[in-house]
Design a protein around this motif. Sequence first.
Motif, mmCIF file in Angstrom:
data_model
loop_
_atom_site.group_PDB
_atom_site.id
_atom_site.type_symbol
_atom_site.label_atom_id
_atom_site.label_comp_id
_atom_site.label_asym_id
_atom_site.label_seq_id
_atom_site.Cartn_x
_atom_site.Cartn_y
_atom_site.Cartn_z
ATOM 1 N N ILE A 198 -1.649 0.049 -4.756
ATOM 2 C CA ILE A 198 -3.065 0.118 -5.139
ATOM 3 C C ILE A 198 -3.827 0.960 -4.123
ATOM 4 O O ILE A 198 -4.659 1.806 -4.480
ATOM 5 C CB ILE A 198 -3.651 -1.297 -5.266
ATOM 6 C CG1 ILE A 198 -3.000 -2.032 -6.444
ATOM 7 C CG2 ILE A 198 -5.173 -1.249 -5.435
ATOM 8 C CD1 ILE A 198 -3.405 -3.482 -6.590
ATOM 9 N N TYR A 257 -2.261 -7.325 -12.798
ATOM 10 C CA TYR A 257 -1.383 -6.323 -12.190
ATOM 11 C C TYR A 257 -0.713 -5.468 -13.265
ATOM 12 O O TYR A 257 -0.430 -4.283 -13.038
ATOM 13 C CB TYR A 257 -0.341 -6.967 -11.283
ATOM 14 C CG TYR A 257 0.107 -6.019 -10.182
ATOM 15 C CD1 TYR A 257 -0.570 -5.963 -8.967
ATOM 16 C CD2 TYR A 257 1.160 -5.134 -10.383
ATOM 17 C CE1 TYR A 257 -0.194 -5.064 -7.972
ATOM 18 C CE2 TYR A 257 1.546 -4.235 -9.404
ATOM 19 C CZ TYR A 257 0.861 -4.207 -8.202
ATOM 20 O OH TYR A 257 1.236 -3.302 -7.223
ATOM 21 N N PHE A 316 -2.559 -2.334 -13.933
ATOM 22 C CA PHE A 316 -2.268 -1.288 -12.950
ATOM 23 C C PHE A 316 -0.983 -0.558 -13.318
ATOM 24 O O PHE A 316 -0.922 0.676 -13.317
ATOM 25 C CB PHE A 316 -2.166 -1.932 -11.563
ATOM 26 C CG PHE A 316 -1.864 -0.967 -10.455
ATOM 27 C CD1 PHE A 316 -2.799 -0.037 -10.042
ATOM 28 C CD2 PHE A 316 -0.638 -1.008 -9.800
ATOM 29 C CE1 PHE A 316 -2.528 0.855 -9.001
ATOM 30 C CE2 PHE A 316 -0.360 -0.133 -8.751
ATOM 31 C CZ PHE A 316 -1.298 0.806 -8.361
#
Length: 421
Positions: free
Chosen positions: A94, A297, A300
């Motif tokens: 990230i 997540y 992402f």
Amino acid sequence: MKINSLFFGIALFGIISCTSTPPAELVITDSARARLDSTLQAMVAEGWVAGASALIYENGTEAYFNATGFADREAKVPMDRNTLAIIYSMTKPITGVALMTLYEKGAFQLDDPLEKYAPEFSNMKVFVGVDSLTGELKFEPLARPITIRDITRHTAGFPVNPNQPGLGDLLKEANAGNPANTLTQMAEKMGQTPLAFQPGTQWAYGPSVDVQAFLVERLSGQPYGEYVRQHVLDPLGMSETRYFVTESDRDRLSAMYRKGEDGQLTQVPDSLAHAFNTQEWPMTPGGYGLTSTLDDYMKFTQMLVNGGTFNGVTILKPETVQLMATNQLDDSVTERMFLPSKGNVGFGIDFAVRVAPTSSPDENMGMVGEFFWDGAASTLFWVDPENKLTAVLFVQIMPFAGQVHKSFRDAVYGPYQNPNN
């Protein structure tokens, strides 16, 4: 399903492919789902973990989800889809994405010296040993400066071993990673601590991604926590991914477990396991510290497999994601710490990158061209561009449990098959 492909010219994000059509045969079949269910249940039943949850997307849709066991075994709180896990080093990719948003704006080049933007890292030296007669520490000048590429691929040379004679004492004295430091204070202390090796000569996992967070802060003029929230997390709708967990959400925060030498799981007291995430610290580290849910997540990972775009929001250009997912380690970098245990991999920009097919039954299953990383509590994610597949696995077990990842990967792709048979 193209297991163990021999071609490295992978159809990454449809950029270098002659077609963007997904493979006709799916990876996550009914047989794979049965393997996955059995594997997750066995992890709990055999005492590898207290609880496990997994989410897999293929071709942009949910292909598998299951949660089994306990987020808190002692309190009988089941592992659930909305359980918050401490993801530790799954924070790093990230941060890398946040840094590369600035790269796309022309704020830096990868081979720029770090000291060009951060004079805290000027005039550094490399530790070379202790004089056997005088006990004095010996140093040599840098052969070349640390580059930004070095801090994205763990070749900067920052020391990590507090028990190393001589250098270890300097490392402990600096205490750069103390969360009571700001990122600027961290950088100042790191810049005053000698390196463990010449930049670019070894791969050594350490605080490089914390330096990336500092660099984002320096280049953007904005606190790192605010920048990553504004430019990565909020645009992707990742509201559950954060450093500080508010009191109202702490009942969803998974307990942490430690496996002893006797094989038994012991719960780490929440006062220790959750100390970072239940207090707001001056440091917002780039290398660890975030908590997340499976679905958060997964957003992402879906952005990554789609070449930088998710739900109509573009975070990075496809060519930037491809750059991050390309091995950056030269063959001359032979010292690679624990990286070979991950399989036939190199390292890109904050991801391990598979560069050759799985070559033995003992190796983690995976696809050439996949990129991935994991966390200290044995969490895992990967992006498989060839099959347009992304996977997230949450457990909360220390020390790092490689057998958990091996079993999960075997369940996804099926057991290793020797291509020569």
